[in-house]
Motif scaffolding. Sequence first.
Motif, PDB file in Angstrom:
ATOM      1  N   ASP A   1      60.345  37.944 -10.477  1.00 41.16           N
ATOM      2  CA  ASP A   1      61.014  38.361 -11.707  1.00 41.16           C
ATOM      3  C   ASP A   1      62.458  37.882 -11.710  1.00 41.16           C
ATOM      4  O   ASP A   1      63.081  37.705 -10.650  1.00 41.16           O
ATOM      5  CB  ASP A   1      60.991  39.884 -11.848  1.00 41.16           C
ATOM      6  CG  ASP A   1      59.624  40.421 -12.228  1.00 41.16           C
ATOM      7  OD1 ASP A   1      58.741  39.609 -12.556  1.00 41.16           O
ATOM      8  OD2 ASP A   1      59.427  41.650 -12.186  1.00 41.16           O
TER       9      ASP A   1
ATOM     10  N   ASN B   1      59.126  39.478  -6.252  1.00 42.04           N
ATOM     11  CA  ASN B   1      57.880  39.062  -6.914  1.00 42.04           C
ATOM     12  C   ASN B   1      58.089  37.923  -7.901  1.00 42.04           C
ATOM     13  O   ASN B   1      57.174  37.549  -8.627  1.00 42.04           O
ATOM     14  CB  ASN B   1      57.244  40.245  -7.633  1.00 42.04           C
ATOM     15  CG  ASN B   1      58.050  40.686  -8.846  1.00 42.04           C
ATOM     16  OD1 ASN B   1      59.241  40.387  -8.955  1.00 42.04           O
ATOM     17  ND2 ASN B   1      57.420  41.392  -9.762  1.00 42.04           N
TER      18      ASN B   1
ATOM     19  N   GLN C   1      52.274  29.272  -4.856  1.00 43.39           N
ATOM     20  CA  GLN C   1      52.889  30.591  -4.932  1.00 43.39           C
ATOM     21  C   GLN C   1      53.682  30.933  -3.683  1.00 43.39           C
ATOM     22  O   GLN C   1      54.317  31.960  -3.617  1.00 43.39           O
ATOM     23  CB  GLN C   1      51.800  31.659  -5.147  1.00 43.39           C
ATOM     24  CG  GLN C   1      50.906  31.397  -6.336  1.00 43.39           C
ATOM     25  CD  GLN C   1      51.684  31.216  -7.612  1.00 43.39           C
ATOM     26  OE1 GLN C   1      52.792  31.740  -7.745  1.00 43.39           O
ATOM     27  NE2 GLN C   1      51.145  30.488  -8.559  1.00 43.39           N
TER      28      GLN C   1
ATOM     29  N   MET D   1      50.085  40.602  -9.588  1.00 40.00           N
ATOM     30  CA  MET D   1      51.026  40.467  -8.485  1.00 40.00           C
ATOM     31  C   MET D   1      50.648  39.272  -7.615  1.00 40.00           C
ATOM     32  O   MET D   1      49.478  38.992  -7.395  1.00 40.00           O
ATOM     33  CB  MET D   1      51.031  41.741  -7.646  1.00 40.00           C
ATOM     34  CG  MET D   1      51.640  42.932  -8.362  1.00 40.00           C
ATOM     35  SD  MET D   1      51.516  44.435  -7.387  1.00 40.00           S
ATOM     36  CE  MET D   1      49.750  44.730  -7.447  1.00 40.00           C
TER      37      MET D   1
ATOM     38  N   SER E   1      54.775  44.126  -2.912  1.00 38.37           N
ATOM     39  CA  SER E   1      54.075  44.939  -3.908  1.00 38.37           C
ATOM     40  C   SER E   1      52.574  44.659  -3.885  1.00 38.37           C
ATOM     41  O   SER E   1      51.756  45.575  -4.039  1.00 38.37           O
ATOM     42  CB  SER E   1      54.645  44.658  -5.303  1.00 38.37           C
ATOM     43  OG  SER E   1      54.579  43.275  -5.607  1.00 38.37           O
ATOM     44  N   PHE E   2      52.194  43.388  -3.683  1.00 44.83           N
ATOM     45  CA  PHE E   2      50.777  43.035  -3.612  1.00 44.83           C
ATOM     46  C   PHE E   2      50.125  43.684  -2.393  1.00 44.83           C
ATOM     47  O   PHE E   2      49.033  44.257  -2.482  1.00 44.83           O
ATOM     48  CB  PHE E   2      50.626  41.511  -3.544  1.00 44.83           C
ATOM     49  CG  PHE E   2      49.203  41.038  -3.427  1.00 44.83           C
ATOM     50  CD1 PHE E   2      48.426  40.842  -4.554  1.00 44.83           C
ATOM     51  CD2 PHE E   2      48.630  40.794  -2.190  1.00 44.83           C
ATOM     52  CE1 PHE E   2      47.115  40.406  -4.461  1.00 44.83           C
ATOM     53  CE2 PHE E   2      47.318  40.362  -2.078  1.00 44.83           C
ATOM     54  CZ  PHE E   2      46.564  40.172  -3.217  1.00 44.83           C
TER      55      PHE E   2
ATOM     56  N   THR F   1      53.488  39.104  -1.371  1.00 43.00           N
ATOM     57  CA  THR F   1      54.620  39.926  -1.770  1.00 43.00           C
ATOM     58  C   THR F   1      54.371  41.359  -1.311  1.00 43.00           C
ATOM     59  O   THR F   1      53.226  41.797  -1.153  1.00 43.00           O
ATOM     60  CB  THR F   1      54.829  39.905  -3.291  1.00 43.00           C
ATOM     61  OG1 THR F   1      53.653  40.433  -3.935  1.00 43.00           O
ATOM     62  CG2 THR F   1      55.066  38.495  -3.786  1.00 43.00           C
TER      63      THR F   1
END
Length: 647
Positions: free
Chosen positions: A480, A478, A419, A388, A394-395, A392
Motif C-alpha cells: 500500500d 503489503n 511479488q 493479500m 498479514s498473509f 507478507t
Amino acid sequence: PGCIDLPAPPPSPAMARCGRLFVSLAWLPLLAASGHCGEASCVGAAKETVLLSTRMTLHAPRDAASSVDLAAKPLLQALVAPRARSEGDGPFVSLLEGLSKVGITPEVQEIIAKMLEDIEGTFPKIVESSKNDTRLQNRTYAYFDTIASRLLQKDAAKDEAVDAARELHKSCRLQESSLSSQVAQSNRSVAEAAQKRDEQLALWQKQHSGMCVAPDSLRSLSASALAEHQDHAEQYQEAMNDYISALHEDEAKVAEHEKIVAVHTERALKCSQRQEAFEDAVCGVVTSLQASCTAYATAYDIHKQEYIDIVSDIAARVINRKAEWNHLKKVECVLQKLAASGEDGSHLGDDSSAIHKLRNCYAVDSANSALTIAELPLPMQQPCQMPMLPCTASFVQEEYAELPTNAPVAACASSCSAQKAPEPGSLVAYVIADYENNRVLRCPANGRGDCSIVAGAQGEGDGPQQLRSPTDVALAPNGDFVVVDYLNNRVQRCPASGSGDCITVAGTEGFGFGAKKLNSPLSIAMAPNGDMFVVDFNNFRVCLFPAGGSGDCIWWGSSFPTSDDVALIPNGGIVVTDYREHRVVRCQSAEHCHYKHDDIVAGAQGLGSGPQQLYQPRGVCVAPNGDFVVADTGNNRVQRCPASGSG
C-alpha cells in the motif's frame, strides 16, 4: 437577414427590383423603408412570394438540437429560424407590420394552416429527441457498471485453484503435525530407555565395584569368601547381559525412530512444496487481478471522459430544445390568432388592438418539464479488491495462524518472483509525491513509459480519492501507498493496486494538537512491521503510529521546532533533521528524542560548509551500510556521513 439566393431568376419584375434576393414576408417592409424597392412593388412581391411558396420548398437553417427539419416557407423562415430566438420580438413586429399591409388572404391562410400543421408535428419530435438523449445518458451511465462487471470479475477457475491448493496444504500440515507428535513421542521413548539403561548399569556397577578383586588375590581368599565373590561375579554378568540385551532393544527403537523421522522429513518437504503451490496460486490471482485492475482503470478513465463530453453535449441540447419549444409556442400562438383573424375577415391594418394581441404572444413563455434531463452524477471508480500478497506478515497471519505450531510453514515459499521484494540494488519503480498536482505517481524505473496515478486520482480535495499538496510517500509492508497529505493534515493509506478509496490512518480528527490530530505533517518513515513515524511539523514533534493501532500519536520526539525529515536506522530508532540547529540527531528511544539531545550523527561542528558541518539540512535517508545521506540544503550539496556518527 431573412433572405436567401433564388434558385432561379425572379419570376416577376417586382421581385427583380428587389435584387437577387428572395425576400421573406417579414422583412419586405424593412426593405421598402430602406429604399431597396418601392412599397407597392415589395408588397406585390410579398403576395407573389405567398403564391410561390406553394411551388417552392426552401429550408431554414437546421437547429442542431432538433431532430426536426421544418419546412421553411417564407413566412416560417423569419419566425422559426434559430436567429429569431435571440432577436427579441423583432421578427414578430416585422411580420405583423408586413401582414398589416397585405391582409390575411386565403393564400396566406393556407400557408398559416400548413405551418401550424408542421409546428404541431414538431413538438412530439422535440420530446422524442429529449427522450433519446435521456436514453443515451442512461446507457452511457450504465456502461460504467458494465466495465466494472467485465473487467473486475474474478476468475472462478483461479479462485477454485487457490481454494484447492489451500486445502491440500492445510491437510498436509495436519499430517505433518501428527508425524511431528510421533517423532517427539518416539524421541522421548528412546531417550527414556537409554536413560533407564544407563542408570541401571551405573547402579550395578556401584553395587559390585567393591566386590571385585584382582586375580592374584583370589588365592588368598577363604573358600566362603571365594564362593561369595563368585556369586557376585555371576550376578554382575547377568546384569551386563541384561544391559546388552536392553541395548539391542534400544537400537531397534532407535532404528524405528529414525524411520519415523524420515517419514516426517519427507512429509515436511511435501508440505513446503504444497505451500509453494498454494502461494503460487494466490500469486496467479494477484497477477490476474492486477492486470484486470489496470485495464479497468484505463477503461474507466476513457469512458469517464466520454461520459463527461456526452453529458455536456446533452446539457447544451436541452437548452436549445427548450428555446426551440418556447419559440415555436410563440409562433404557434401568433399563427393561431392570425388564422382566427383571417376567418372573421378582419384586416390587421385597420385593427391596432388585434396587432397588440398578436404581439402579446411573444410575452408568454412556455416551458415543458419533459424536456428537462436530470444529469446523473459521475460514478466513482470502483475499488479493486486485491488479495493479500504471499510473504507478507498479514498473509501469514490470515492463512497460517490456525495451523498446528508443530508444523511450521516456511517463511516464504512462493516462487512468484513478481511479488517478491526486489534484490538489493534493483529498482522496480519510482513513487513520487507530486506536490503541486495533488497526486502520487508510480513511474517505471527504466525511465520509459507513462507514470500512473496511484493516489489522488480525483484531484485536489479532502475526499477518499483526493489529496491536497502531498509532501511524502512510503510503502507499507503489503505494498500500500502511505501518503503524507500535508494541507489536509492527515496521513492516507491507499491501495497497492493504485485504484480505490484511501483511508485515513493518522490525523483522523483533522487539524489540531492531540493524539488523533496533526498540524502540517511533512514526512514519514515506515518500519518493516508497519509502524509509522511522522514529522508533525507545526506541532514540533515526531509521532509514532504503531501498526494495527487506533491512530493515536505516541510522542517520539518533542520540541523539534524545525524538523523536516525522519528516517529509520537499522538497529532500531530514528534520525531526524534539525535544520535550525544545522544537524541530524539520532533517537534510539522515545525517552531520548529531544532537540537538546546530543547524539548528533551529522553536523557535529554546527553551521558551516566543512566536512563535519551542515547548513539547514532538509532531508535524510540511511544507506544499506548504515551511513547517513543528508540533503545539505543551504550548502547545495548531498553529504554522506559515517554510520558511527562521528567523522
